[in-house]
Design an enzyme around this catalytic site. Structure first.
Site, mmCIF file in Angstrom:
data_model
loop_
_atom_site.group_PDB
_atom_site.id
_atom_site.type_symbol
_atom_site.label_atom_id
_atom_site.label_comp_id
_atom_site.label_asym_id
_atom_site.label_seq_id
_atom_site.Cartn_x
_atom_site.Cartn_y
_atom_site.Cartn_z
ATOM 1 N N GLY A 73 -37.669 12.488 -3.207
ATOM 2 C CA GLY A 73 -37.190 12.919 -4.508
ATOM 3 C C GLY A 73 -38.304 13.067 -5.504
ATOM 4 O O GLY A 73 -39.492 13.097 -5.159
ATOM 5 N N ASP A 96 -28.914 11.682 -15.487
ATOM 6 C CA ASP A 96 -29.256 12.548 -14.350
ATOM 7 C C ASP A 96 -28.174 12.450 -13.274
ATOM 8 O O ASP A 96 -28.477 12.318 -12.095
ATOM 9 C CB ASP A 96 -30.616 12.166 -13.766
ATOM 10 C CG ASP A 96 -31.187 13.266 -12.863
ATOM 11 O OD1 ASP A 96 -30.698 14.412 -12.957
ATOM 12 O OD2 ASP A 96 -32.094 12.987 -12.068
#
Length: 484
Positions: A188, A309
């Site tokens: 990520g 997020d």
């Protein structure tokens, strides 16, 4: 032993009496065809008394290669650990620390555990051996609890200094337990996530490079807040700092969930209507709990937290498809009377994915706004489409034919309203999904294909009153593209 060779190891577990399993004391080892098999042993030496913790099979480890004896070489460890190759090679284990040569009579100490249960002793000796450790353990627990309460608030801030992280002890919940990385499961924005083994349990290890220490520190501080233990929030275990090839790595250890993220699961699976509702409702429940301010929580005051997020990659699925929220690197806490900084900054992910439920053949999958901005838009491209042109992802007419999906579409449209104050709170979304599940008829998995789920909530948490009352506009409303 080379690959594909069978092996047996001496087996012992301190919880033997409770589990009442594997009373033979022997464990057969199994592994991948290209992996080597080893045995291990962990023990403690308390005032000259050896206490075996665990023995059994160990995964492929270069430190165990070609070692026929189980030998601990570290100088005065808190918990002794050794590994070796060969059948029952861990039945005897030794402590031979590296250092200046010792005399032959004191060079090594060997232990055997063919009978891990000690013989019966006189009643007085038994009482002494039983009471003294209990009193000592109670004193250690009380002292540790006092230290934890005294340093609970100060420890996170001191964990990562501004310039030099410096040495830090391993997380108290890990102690000296051997933690072995197995395979990379995801990559990520702030590093990679490994599947790892902590003794007999699997855990997830998120590894940050040193340049992302602020994200690591922020995520650790959020997990350390009071009231963060919740069924729909990823369970936090601890943090560590590790040196790897002269580079400092920052580790964050959490519970491991085999099904992975919601994104990965929906790419490979078709869910039923009840499963869709369960995933959506438990995810909304976790987000609503994050947003909630709980002054009287049993662990202390839990502040409101904005994740900033939320997307399917940051939602993990448990074995029963219950959703739990993860990745708090961008999260922000809110406390009454205190500034939370820039709550309207440009954070989150540029674009989320969509839900597809066709009555017939499935169309070729396309990302939202792919026709307008392509597959790799810039932030400016998305601002032009969503903020200035006020476009939203297209909801297909066929979805309106199903009562539950029609309500889901209406909920999505309310969540991405152009007016920030008109958007639904996460608690209201959870209630709507419950109504949606009760009102809509059941449909089978052959009738619904979920490609990837939606929304990116970057708003600070709001009171449910926003969903019931008409409030005046905020002086600095969030742009529509920052929430879904």
């Amino acid at each position: 032993l080379g690959p594909n060779t069978t092996q047996e190891c001496a087996y012992y577990n301190t919880s033997w009496e409770k589990e009442r399993t594997n009373r033979s004391g022997i464990e057969p080892c199994y592994g991948d065809k290209d992996k080597r098999l080893h045995c291990f042993a962990t023990w403690k030496n308390v005032s000259g008394v050896v206490e075996v913790v665990k023995q059994g099979c160990w995964l492929d480890d270069v430190n165990c290669y070609d070692s026929s004896e189980c030998v601990e070489k570290k100088e005065s460890p808190d918990v002794f650990f050794c590994c070796c190759e060969g059948n029952m090679c861990n039945e005897k284990f030794m402590y031979v620390p590296d250092g200046p040569p010792l005399s032959q009579t004191h060079q090594s100490t060997a232990y055997t555990t063919s009978n891990p249960f000690p013989p019966k002793q006189p009643i007085i000796s038994t009482l002494l051996y039983s009471l003294v450790p209990i009193v000592g353990l109670a004193a250690v627990v009380l002292f540790s609890f006092w230290m934890w309460r005294h340093h609970k608030l100060a420890y996170p801030a001191a964990l990562v200094p501004t310039h030099d992280p410096g040495p830090s002890p391993p997380s108290p919940s890990l102690g000296q337990k051997p933690l072995q990385l197995i395979e990379v499961k995801a990559r990520g924005r702030f590093g990679c996530v490994w599947k790892a083994q902590l003794l007999n349990d699997y855990v997830a290890v998120k590894i940050f490079p040193i340049q992302d220490k602020l994200s690591w520190q922020n995520e650790y501080e959020i997990y350390s807040l009071s009231g963060m233990k919740h069924d729909n929030i990823l369970h936090f275990i601890g943090v560590e700092k590790r040196n790897h090839n002269l580079d400092l790595e920052l580790w964050l250890i959490t519970t491991y969930h085999e099904k992975g993220s919601l994104t990965d699961y929906l790419k490979a699976n078709v869910v039923s209507w009840s499963e869709l509702c369960h995933i959506a409702q438990t995810g909304a429940r976790g987000l609503a709990y994050l947003h909630e301010d709980v002054p009287g929580h049993r662990d202390g005051h839990k502040p409101s937290i904005a994740h900033r997020d939320i997307k399917s990659k940051n939602v993990l699925l448990k074995s029963n498809l219950t959703a739990c929220i993860a990745d708090f690197g961008l999260a922000l806490k809110f406390e009454a009377g205190k500034s939370a900084g820039d709550t309207h900054g440009q954070v989150g992910t540029r674009r989320c994915s969509c839900v597809c439920v066709p009555p017939g053949p499935v169309d070729e999958y396309m990302l939202p706004f792919e026709e307008e901005v392509g597959q790799h838009p810039s932030l400016e491209d998305m601002q032009e489409v969503v903020v200035h042109k006020k476009l939203r992802p297209c909801l297909r007419d066929c979805w309106q034919k199903h009562a539950g999906l029609a309500m889901l579409c209406e909920t999505a449209e309310d969540c991405w309203d152009h007016e920030a104050e008109a958007r639904l709170s996460a608690g209201c979304v959870e209630e709507r999904i419950g109504q949606m599940q009760r009102q809509a008829p059941l449909i089978g998995p052959e009738e619904i294909t979920v490609v990837t789920m939606v929304t990116n909530v970057d708003l600070p948490p709001r009171s449910p009153a926003y969903d019931r009352e008409k409030l005046p506009p905020a002086p600095h409303s969030s742009p529509p593209w920052s929430a879904g």
